[in-house]
Motif scaffolding. Structure first.
Motif, PDB file in Angstrom:
ATOM      1  N   UNK A 253       0.844  -1.201   0.000  1.00 60.83           N
ATOM      2  CA  UNK A 253       0.000   0.000   0.000  1.00 60.83           C
ATOM      3  C   UNK A 253       0.871   1.239   0.000  1.00 60.83           C
ATOM      4  N   UNK A 254       0.453   2.267  -0.737  1.00 59.27           N
ATOM      5  CA  UNK A 254       1.162   3.557  -0.730  1.00 59.27           C
ATOM      6  C   UNK A 254       0.785   4.298   0.560  1.00 59.27           C
ATOM      7  N   UNK A 255       1.801   4.686   1.340  1.00 54.94           N
ATOM      8  CA  UNK A 255       1.532   5.264   2.663  1.00 54.94           C
ATOM      9  C   UNK A 255       1.315   6.776   2.624  1.00 54.94           C
ATOM     10  N   UNK A 256       1.921   7.448   1.639  1.00 56.68           N
ATOM     11  CA  UNK A 256       1.824   8.918   1.601  1.00 56.68           C
ATOM     12  C   UNK A 256       2.917   9.603   2.397  1.00 56.68           C
ATOM     13  N   UNK A 257       3.854   8.804   2.934  1.00 51.71           N
ATOM     14  CA  UNK A 257       4.958   9.437   3.660  1.00 51.71           C
ATOM     15  C   UNK A 257       5.998   9.944   2.665  1.00 51.71           C
ATOM     16  N   UNK A 258       6.543  11.106   2.940  1.00 47.18           N
ATOM     17  CA  UNK A 258       7.551  11.643   2.024  1.00 47.18           C
ATOM     18  C   UNK A 258       8.056  12.990   2.490  1.00 47.18           C
ATOM     19  N   UNK A 259       8.880  13.584   1.674  1.00 51.77           N
ATOM     20  CA  UNK A 259       9.458  14.882   2.023  1.00 51.77           C
ATOM     21  C   UNK A 259       9.834  15.621   0.751  1.00 51.77           C
TER      22      UNK A 259
END
Ligand SMILES: Cc1cc2nc3c(=O)[nH]c(=O)nc-3n(C[C@H](O)[C@H](O)[C@H](O)COP(=O)(O)OP(=O)(O)OC[C@H]3O[C@@H](n4cnc5c(N)ncnc54)[C@H](O)[C@@H]3O)c2cc1C
Length: 382
Positions: free
Chosen positions: A326-332
């Protein structure tokens, strides 16, 4: 089981990651092919430094030929047609049938959407950034206007970053006094997607660098000589250099296939990145994933790469019969302030309720982290 054909359209941030991930998780009877028109691709995050002569283009690039070392079949060609009914891509006379497809063709620019946009400058691809670098090298005090045409555009901090880097470069070379920098954005504040705190920090940082912010002012039109612009709020500006963020749209070959279902970007399941067509995924700039605050997830390489990983895993899971990802949406997203310091917006952009993001103040260690990010990208680690 007969070997499956996995095809990836586009070898940018997302497509390369998807192809490498699928290849790593699949046994050799399955074929993974990546098609891109360009052999050498460029990391756009380096363009704001390239325009002031702080980066050289080769260091901002990687060759897709190297992806063959990872067992991925690389084809350098323009995809001219995507036919979802018959599960085939065409590159002129050649055709590529697929069992699984990743659409990673990114966003393209519509330079004709704003009249005379071509007469102004930009830094949103290598050619425009090189032209702007020449103009900035010859610039000797005056007025610079950076104008964002509309939403969405890639990397929401990039125009603000470019403004601060230009101010820094002018200061370093003694051309700052007597130079005005203006920034026009269609949004009510800088990078609202990062939340009110980050937005207020960036607004204060712009002000302290004498960069005049003009909110709620989308670019409408440029004069034929490229020296004056008008905006959606009725304002106008005359400047020595006008620098635009162009209008973005989904890649033409993707739009023409009908897979966007009348929308501007490809609709996908936010967790699996699969489209309405079974086995067809759309990742990165080509799709639109909504956040809990009803804004679209920013178009950024870090998300394209994470989505490529998820699509590659999900294709391998479908073939191998294992659990999907699943794509978590965590990033920067980095925001360089100069050739020495960078800040960072980081967090979970798909957190329930609202994005949970923090703004890390600009620092030298932030800049080193940005350099590591780019070096990881060059080595296909991202
Ligand atoms: C100035 C600027 C600064 C940025 N800074 C950052 C940053 O600091 N951090 C960050 O995370 N992101 C940043 N980004 C955003 C980032 O570059 C994009 O979000 C990212 O590249 C999207 O990845 P993608 O794989 O979806 O598409 P892309 O990387 O654009 O790749 C798409 C690929 O598809 C190929 N393609 C398209 N159509 C066809 C066709 N018909 N046939 C064959 N090949 C085709 C293209 O050649 C291209 O290689 C920045 C962008 C800009 C412009």
């Amino acid at each position: 089981m007969p070997g499956k054909k996995v095809v990836v359209l586009g070898g940018g941030f997302g497509g390369a990651r998807a192809a490498i991930t699928a290849r790593r998780l699949l046994s050799p009877e399955h074929e993974v092919t990546l098609i891109d028109r360009s052999r050498r691709t460029y990391i756009c995050g380096s363009m704001p430094l390239l325009i002031v002569g702080e980066k050289d283009a080769l260091k901002a690039s990687r060759s897709l030929g190297q992806i063959r070392n990872r067992g991925v079949k690389y084809v350098q060609a323009e995809v001219t047609q995507f036919d979802p009914e018959n599960r085939v891509l065409r590159t002129g006379p050649a055709k590529y049938e697929y069992d699984y497809l990743v659409l990673a063709a990114g966003a393209e620019y519509d330079w004709d959407a704003v009249p005379n946009a071509r007469a102004a400058y930009s830094f949103y691809n290598l050619d425009t950034a090189r032209r702007l670098r020449r103009a900035l090298a010859a610039f000797n005090r005056g007025k610079i206007a950076i104008a964002i045409s509309g939403l969405p555009y890639k990397c929401p901090p990039a125009p603000f970053e470019a403004a601060m880097i230009i101010r820094w470069a002018l200061e370093e070379s003694g051309r700052s006094n007597g130079s005005e920098i203006h920034l026009f954005t269609p949004e009510p504040a800088p990078i609202p997607v990062a939340g009110p705190e980050a937005s207020a920090c960036v607004a204060a940082d712009l002000a302290s660098r004498r960069i005049q912010l003009h909110p709620n002012a989308g670019l409408k039109e440029i004069t034929a000589d490229g020296r004056a612009a008008s905006f959606t709020d009725g304002s106008n500006v005359e400047a020595d250099l006008i620098i635009t963020v162009p209008v973005h749209r989904v890649a033409r070959v993707v739009a023409e296939s009908g897979i966007t279902d009348g929308k501007a970007w490809v609709p996908v399941s936010p967790a699996s990145l699969e489209t309405a067509r079974t086995g067809v995924y759309a990742i990165g700039d080509s799709n639109m994933v909504m956040m809990a605050n009803s804004r679209a997830l920013p178009k950024a390489g870090i998300f394209a790469s994470a989505q490529g990983e998820v699509a590659g895993r999900n294709i391998a899971a479908a073939i191998n019969g294992t659990a999907p990802a699943k794509f978590s949406g965590e990033g920067y997203c980095f925001i360089a302030y100069s050739g020495r310091e960078a800040g960072r917006v980081t967090g979970n952009f798909l957190a329930p309720g609202k994005p949970e993001v923090e703004f890390e103040q600009p620092s030298r260690s932030g800049f080193r982290a940005k350099e590591r990010f780019e070096s990881d990208w060059r080595r296909f680690r991202l």
